[in-house]
Design an enzyme around this catalytic site. Structure first.
Site, short mmCIF file in Angstrom:
data_model
loop_
_atom_site.label_atom_id
_atom_site.label_comp_id
_atom_site.label_asym_id
_atom_site.label_seq_id
_atom_site.Cartn_x
_atom_site.Cartn_y
_atom_site.Cartn_z
N LYS A 75 37.77 -33.44 40.22
CA LYS A 75 36.20 -35.02 40.03
C LYS A 75 36.48 -34.52 38.48
CE LYS A 75 31.42 -34.96 38.83
NZ LYS A 75 29.99 -34.63 39.43
N SER A 126 26.85 -38.23 41.96
CA SER A 126 27.97 -38.14 41.11
C SER A 126 29.47 -37.88 41.52
CB SER A 126 27.85 -37.98 39.50
OG SER A 126 27.69 -36.15 39.89
N SER A 160 25.16 -33.47 43.67
CA SER A 160 26.09 -34.83 43.53
C SER A 160 27.19 -33.98 44.59
CB SER A 160 26.18 -34.53 42.01
OG SER A 160 25.23 -35.16 41.07
#
Length: 489
Positions: A77, A152, A176
């Protein structure tokens, strides 16, 4: 490389037996990305040259037969810093930021022999639940390109679910990892707070953030968590507890016989889709069939979690993001006539609307006239939520329930309605407030879209969650279902 038919163990066997080389595997991964990412939009930056160089080095020295992760490609990420590889947190503020060091988890990934193939898209600074708040692109759900992948960590989940990579790292502040894992039909683990180092994670809410793995199977997830977990002297919130081999007991003898499971009535209340409720109730029946007991329990303060979370997380974000001021690093506005101009214009132009909204909310909550009424009160509610979990987990091995109230919703459907977006996290947020381990595993479908089940455990008891998740996975075939590109499911 068809990652839908492979897991870490089978890939490792192929590498050790030289059916495939690390270079071949890495090239095949980039081929997967080239084939699908124009539609899925999971990646922000690729690490092609460095990844192929590392793969060639591993091939030259030979794959370590005792290390299941050696030569395995992984995505990371884009809020986890990577030395020499752009790390933007999906924000214009860090559009050209190239870190000069690796995050602790990045270092552990490299030391384990895994190969970083690139950085995945996300909501800007991890603020959002749909990956629509990225400054650069909107990632699509792997099962239906008209729907959100969750957030996210939407890029990481979509990359795994679409078969681009076999594993990815995400971060979880209020759901997330778990929510995008649920929306994409994959496995996502948010470890106990302090289990994994946050050093090198671009901070959103420092008392809530946690890094964890996203994979297709439970055992793969356990293998990667063992590799990235552990104490870090650079992160004083990390635990000194030993890290077990989480995958060691995941085998044909793994079972849930005699386990006591709590199913909170609040998790199946108003606002939860009927298909989601049905999937969770069917999962409860499956656990009973497998020898566990499932009781209805109550988490009475759960309903206050969203309000408490957005005050606490926004307050921490207000503090953490003050470093992005246009002076030290990051975006700096042009055409400024004073120091105040640099601050105001750089932050106004560099941050997106959602980030600004949370900075303002957090700054207000911390201000002298409102601290007691908002931040202090939210902290007290947090304690009540922690106590609720402790009361249930005293008598139960773990808690089960839905991850999200609905399956993935349409892109653009809720993005202009912050309150609706915030309420979508009502079932995941309390786990972060309490610092507990929580994971999402595939548990059903609603109109062709995946439904995830959330398992919540005692502090530092990820082992029980993995055993329960593995037992359910082996008794069902939800994890074997794969998306048809473009939403033809």
């Amino acid at each position: 490389m068809n990652y839908f038919d492979k897991d870490l163990t089978s890939l490792h066997d192929d590498l050790v037996n030289q059916k495939i080389s690390a270079t071949d595997l890495t090239k095949a991964t980039f081929d997967n990305i080239d084939t699908t990412d124009a539609d899925v939009a999971a990646f922000l930056n690729l690490n092609k040259d460095a990844a192929l160089k590392k793969a060639a080095e591993l091939d030259a020295q030979g794959i370590d037969a005792d290390n299941l992760l050696s030569g395995i490609p992984v995505a990371i990420k884009d809020n986890i810093v990577t030395k020499g590889l752009k790390t933007t947190a999906a924000s214009k503020m860090l559009e050209n930021f190239k870190p000069i060091y690796d995050a602790t988890v990045t270092k552990k990934v490299n030391e384990s022999g895994m190969i970083n193939v690139g950085k995945t898209n996300m909501d800007e600074f991890a603020m959002g639940g749909s990956t629509e708040n990225s400054a650069f692109k909107t990632t699509k759900n792997a099962w239906d390109y008209t729907r959100v992948p969750g957030g996210s960590s939407g890029g990481s989940a979509a990359a795994v679910a679409s078969g681009q990579v076999v594993a990815a790292l995400g971060s979880d502040t209020g759901g997330s990892i778990r929510q995008p894992a649920s929306f994409n039909g994959v496995v996502g683990m948010k470890p106990t707070y302090g289990r994994v180092s946050r050093w090198g994670l671009i901070a959103f809410g420092s008392s809530l953030d946690e890094i964890g793995p996203i994979t297709r199977t439970v055992k793969d997830n356990a293998l990667i968590l063992s590799a990235i977990a552990g104490h870090d002297e650079r992160d004083l919130t990390t635990s000194t507890k030993d890290v077990p081999d989480f995958a060691a007991d995941l085998n044909a003898d793994t079972n849930v016989k005699g386990m006591k499971i709590g199913l909170p009535k609040e998790f199946l209340g108003e606002g939860v889709d009927q298909d989601v409720k049905d999937a969770i109730l069917a999962a409860a029946d499956k656990y009973r069939e497998l020898g566990a007991t499932v009781d209805e329990v109550s988490l009475p303060h759960n309903k206050y979690g969203v309000a408490a979370y957005y005050i606490i997380s926004s307050s921490e974000a207000s503090s953490n993001l003050q470093r992005f001021d246009g002076i030290r690093y990051g975006y700096r506005a042009d055409d400024t006539k004073s120091l105040e101009d640099v601050y105001v214009k750089s932050r106004s132009e560099g941050f997106g609307d959602e980030v600004k909204r949370r900075i303002m909310l957090g700054t207000f909550s911390l201000s002298a006239g409102f601290y007691d009424a908002y931040f202090k009160k939210a902290a007290q509610v947090r304690t009540l939520i922690i106590n609720d979990f402790q009361n249930v987990l005293k008598d139960h091995d773990f808690i089960m329930g839905p991850v999200a109230p609905t399956p993935a919703y349409k892109i653009g459907e809720d993005v202009d309605d912050p309150m609706t977006m915030y309420m979508n996290d009502i079932l995941t947020i309390p786990v972060n407030l309490a610092g507990l381990p929580g994971m999402s595993i595939p548990a059903g479908f609603s109109n062709g879209l995946p439904v995830g089940m959330q398992l919540i455990g005692r502090p530092f008891d990820e082992t029980t969650l993995y055993k329960a998740a593995y037992t359910f996975e082996q008794a069902t075939d939800f994890h074997k279902q794969t998306p048809n590109a473009g939403g033809k499911n």
